[in-house]
Design an enzyme around this catalytic site. Structure first.
Site, short mmCIF file in Angstrom:
data_model
loop_
_atom_site.label_atom_id
_atom_site.label_comp_id
_atom_site.label_asym_id
_atom_site.label_seq_id
_atom_site.Cartn_x
_atom_site.Cartn_y
_atom_site.Cartn_z
N ASP A 1 0.85 -1.19 0.00
CA ASP A 1 0.00 0.00 0.00
C ASP A 1 0.89 1.25 0.00
OD1 ASP A 1 -3.19 0.52 1.21
OD2 ASP A 1 -1.79 2.18 1.05
N GLN B 1 -14.39 2.81 1.90
CA GLN B 1 -13.78 2.43 0.62
C GLN B 1 -13.48 3.68 -0.20
OE1 GLN B 1 -16.14 -0.19 -1.88
NE2 GLN B 1 -14.39 -0.75 -3.14
N ASN C 1 -13.08 -3.08 2.88
CA ASN C 1 -14.10 -2.04 2.93
C ASN C 1 -15.01 -2.07 1.69
OD1 ASN C 1 -12.82 -1.06 5.29
ND2 ASN C 1 -11.43 0.20 4.07
N HIS D 1 -7.13 -5.53 2.66
CA HIS D 1 -5.97 -4.95 3.33
C HIS D 1 -5.33 -6.01 4.23
CE1 HIS D 1 -6.87 -0.60 2.59
NE2 HIS D 1 -8.10 -1.07 2.47
N HIS E 1 -10.60 -5.05 -2.89
CA HIS E 1 -9.26 -5.34 -2.37
C HIS E 1 -9.35 -5.69 -0.90
CE1 HIS E 1 -10.03 -1.00 -2.07
NE2 HIS E 1 -9.36 -1.06 -0.93
P1 5GP Z 1 -9.81 1.59 0.67
O1 5GP Z 1 -9.92 2.84 1.49
O2 5GP Z 1 -10.51 1.72 -0.65
O3 5GP Z 1 -10.21 0.35 1.42
O4 5GP Z 1 -8.26 1.40 0.42
C1 5GP Z 1 -7.58 1.93 -0.66
C2 5GP Z 1 -6.11 1.78 -0.33
O5 5GP Z 1 -5.38 1.87 -1.53
C3 5GP Z 1 -5.56 2.85 0.61
O6 5GP Z 1 -4.96 2.21 1.74
C4 5GP Z 1 -4.56 3.61 -0.24
O7 5GP Z 1 -3.42 3.99 0.50
C5 5GP Z 1 -4.21 2.59 -1.30
N1 5GP Z 1 -3.87 3.15 -2.60
C6 5GP Z 1 -4.59 4.09 -3.30
N2 5GP Z 1 -4.02 4.32 -4.49
C7 5GP Z 1 -2.93 3.51 -4.57
C8 5GP Z 1 -1.94 3.30 -5.58
O8 5GP Z 1 -1.94 3.91 -6.65
N3 5GP Z 1 -0.97 2.38 -5.30
C9 5GP Z 1 -0.94 1.69 -4.12
N4 5GP Z 1 0.06 0.80 -3.96
N5 5GP Z 1 -1.85 1.86 -3.15
C10 5GP Z 1 -2.84 2.77 -3.37
#
Ligand code: 5GP
Ligand code: ZN
Length: 134
Positions: A30, A93, A86, A101, A99
């Protein structure tokens, strides 16, 4: 149709730090980690969330999460491990490609994944059971 950012990462179109890859998934670090080693399991198939995820991939994702948890715990010597997933803005999300975590936990790391426990009332328990239990 334009591919989403996680489709591009999962397919290798956008290079990223990859911990594991097979025909169905890529596991990446991440970019905004909650803790050292915070990683994401991305299916190569685009499903916006768990509701859209085919059962077969849901099963495989959980097995992969377990394998990664074992491997990462050994390698990083973390003290605990959270698996978080999420669905929807209200649930936190921000990227609308399913995805999971993988969050290694270290004593005193201050990662805030807790909540204030409420109390399950008799009325609410019965309402929920009536609505959901098959
Ligand atoms: P969500 O909030 O949707 O459950 O998690 C999205 C996650 O993706 C976040 O922890 C954020 O830091 C990560 N993230 C967002 N864009 C990118 C990216 O371009 N590359 C990587 N490696 N992680 C990302
Ligand atoms: Zn996608």
């Amino acid at each position: 149709m334009e591919k989403c950012i996680f489709c591009k990462i999962a397919d290798g179109e956008i290079p990223t730090a990859t911990l594991y890859e097979d025909e169905d998934f890529r596991v990446i670090l991440d970019l905004g980690p909650a803790s050292k080693g915070h990683a994401l399991i991305l299916p190569k198939y685009h499903a916006a969330n768990i509701y859209e995820l085919p059962d077969e991939l849901a099963g495989k994702a959980m097995i992969l999460a377990k394998k990664m948890a074992v491997k990462m715990t050994e390698a990083l010597k973390c003290d605990g491990f959270n698996i978080v997933q999420n669905n929807g803005e209200t649930a936190g999300q921000t990227v609308f490609h399913f995805h999971m975590h993988l969050i290694p936990r270290y004593q005193g790391d201050g990662v805030g994944l807790t909540w204030t426990p409420g109390k399950l009332s008799d009325e609410e328990r019965e309402e929920i059971l009536a609505k959901i239990k098959a």
